[in-house]
Design a protein around this motif. Structure first.
Motif, PDB file in Angstrom:
ATOM      1  N   TYR A  59       0.828  -1.203   0.000  1.00 39.42           N
ATOM      2  CA  TYR A  59       0.000   0.000   0.000  1.00 39.42           C
ATOM      3  C   TYR A  59       0.864   1.256   0.000  1.00 39.42           C
ATOM      4  CZ  TYR A  59      -3.159   3.651   1.627  1.00 39.42           C
ATOM      5  OH  TYR A  59      -3.858   4.827   1.757  1.00 39.42           O
ATOM      6  N   MET A  63       1.148   4.186  -2.906  1.00 38.31           N
ATOM      7  CA  MET A  63       0.737   5.551  -2.595  1.00 38.31           C
ATOM      8  C   MET A  63       1.904   6.536  -2.660  1.00 38.31           C
ATOM      9  SD  MET A  63      -2.503   5.377  -2.305  1.00 38.31           S
ATOM     10  CE  MET A  63      -2.936   6.968  -1.577  1.00 38.31           C
ATOM     11  N   ILE A  96      -7.231  -0.647  -5.992  1.00 39.89           N
ATOM     12  CA  ILE A  96      -6.683   0.582  -6.582  1.00 39.89           C
ATOM     13  C   ILE A  96      -6.909   0.600  -8.093  1.00 39.89           C
ATOM     14  CG2 ILE A  96      -4.958   1.038  -4.791  1.00 39.89           C
ATOM     15  CD1 ILE A  96      -2.896  -0.105  -6.938  1.00 39.89           C
ATOM     16  N   THR A  99     -10.268   2.023  -8.864  1.00 37.82           N
ATOM     17  CA  THR A  99     -10.298   3.491  -8.786  1.00 37.82           C
ATOM     18  C   THR A  99      -9.706   4.098 -10.057  1.00 37.82           C
ATOM     19  OG1 THR A  99     -10.158   3.444  -6.372  1.00 37.82           O
ATOM     20  CG2 THR A  99      -9.525   5.490  -7.461  1.00 37.82           C
ATOM     21  N   SER A 118     -12.053   1.209  -3.236  1.00 32.33           N
ATOM     22  CA  SER A 118     -12.273   1.997  -2.017  1.00 32.33           C
ATOM     23  C   SER A 118     -12.037   3.482  -2.241  1.00 32.33           C
ATOM     24  CB  SER A 118     -11.352   1.507  -0.899  1.00 32.33           C
ATOM     25  OG  SER A 118     -11.577   0.141  -0.621  1.00 32.33           O
ATOM     26  N   ARG A 119     -11.021   3.810  -3.011  1.00 29.14           N
ATOM     27  CA  ARG A 119     -10.652   5.212  -3.192  1.00 29.14           C
ATOM     28  C   ARG A 119     -11.501   5.935  -4.234  1.00 29.14           C
ATOM     29  NH1 ARG A 119      -7.817   7.739   0.808  1.00 29.14           N
ATOM     30  NH2 ARG A 119      -6.631   6.117   1.894  1.00 29.14           N
ATOM     31  N   ASP A 122     -12.811   9.216  -3.197  1.00 25.38           N
ATOM     32  CA  ASP A 122     -12.052  10.459  -3.338  1.00 25.38           C
ATOM     33  C   ASP A 122     -12.253  11.115  -4.704  1.00 25.38           C
ATOM     34  OD1 ASP A 122     -10.977  10.091  -0.796  1.00 25.38           O
ATOM     35  OD2 ASP A 122      -9.252   8.971  -1.556  1.00 25.38           O
TER      36      ASP A 122
END
Length: 203
Positions: A59, A63, A96, A99, A118-119, A122
């Motif tokens: 992760y 990121m 990811i 996203t 999940s992201r 955002d």
């Protein structure tokens, strides 16, 4: 389905989780290939995959060293390189990758599918320009799935499915794998792409 007939002009770009191009991505690639799609799996990490017990490391690597914007640029470059070769280009992503698939929906692709992105929370301002199918597990630790669903359901071209499962349920090599939900979602995904190609509208 014979790969040399119905879908020889359809490309699926499969986007991996934080772990990279691993057993799960290769397994899913085979599934899509057997359904008649040509497949590309870009290695957005540009390194060997992480193991599942390296979740935190994987992760932070993504990121801090890769990121969503850089990955999106790479995916769009892959789309552009292949745009003239195919009648249809789809993007399917996990976590990811989901996203990034969602972010790609504003560009020149024909459809996207995202599993437990999940992201996505955002990037709720995105308005997909192609049919989009976002599939979330009912149970996520980091956010309220139903609240996100409410925001996403207002989007044109977007379909949201909530599955009674946990993050990672589509991965046969992961602890959260749910075989019955996996089978259901594979069928849902193939039907979704077929509806795009048939031009009948998403049902």
């Amino acid at each position: 389905m014979d790969p040399n007939t119905s879908r020889k002009s359809s490309l699926v770009i499969i986007l991996h989780e934080i772990y990279g191009v691993n057993d799960h991505i290769n397994f899913f690639s085979d599934i899509m290939n057997k359904e008649g799609f040509e497949v590309l799996c870009p290695n957005l990490l540009h390194r060997e995959p992480f193991s599942y017990d390296q979740e935190d490391t994987a992760y932070h690597y993504f990121m801090n060293k890769i990121g969503f914007n850089k990955s999106l640029e790479e995916v769009l470059h892959t789309v552009n390189l292949n745009r003239k070769k195919y009648d249809f280009i789809y993007i399917i992503g996990f976590s990811i990758g989901a996203t990034i698939a969602w972010m790609s929906s504003e560009y020149e692709v024909d459809g996207i599918i995202g599993f437990y992105g999940s992201r996505v929370r955002d990037y709720v301002e995105i308005e997909p320009r192609c049919p989009a199918l976002l599939i979330f597990p009912r149970h996520e630790k980091s956010f309220n799935v139903l609240e996100l669903e409410e925001k996403l359901m207002t989007k044109k071209n977007n379909t949201v499915e909530i599955i009674e499962a946990e993050h990672g349920f589509m991965n046969p090599f992961y602890k959260a794998y749910n075989s019955s939900k996996y089978t259901k979602c594979i069928k849902k995904s193939i039907d979704f792409l077929s509806q795009i190609e048939e031009g009948t509208g998403i049902r």
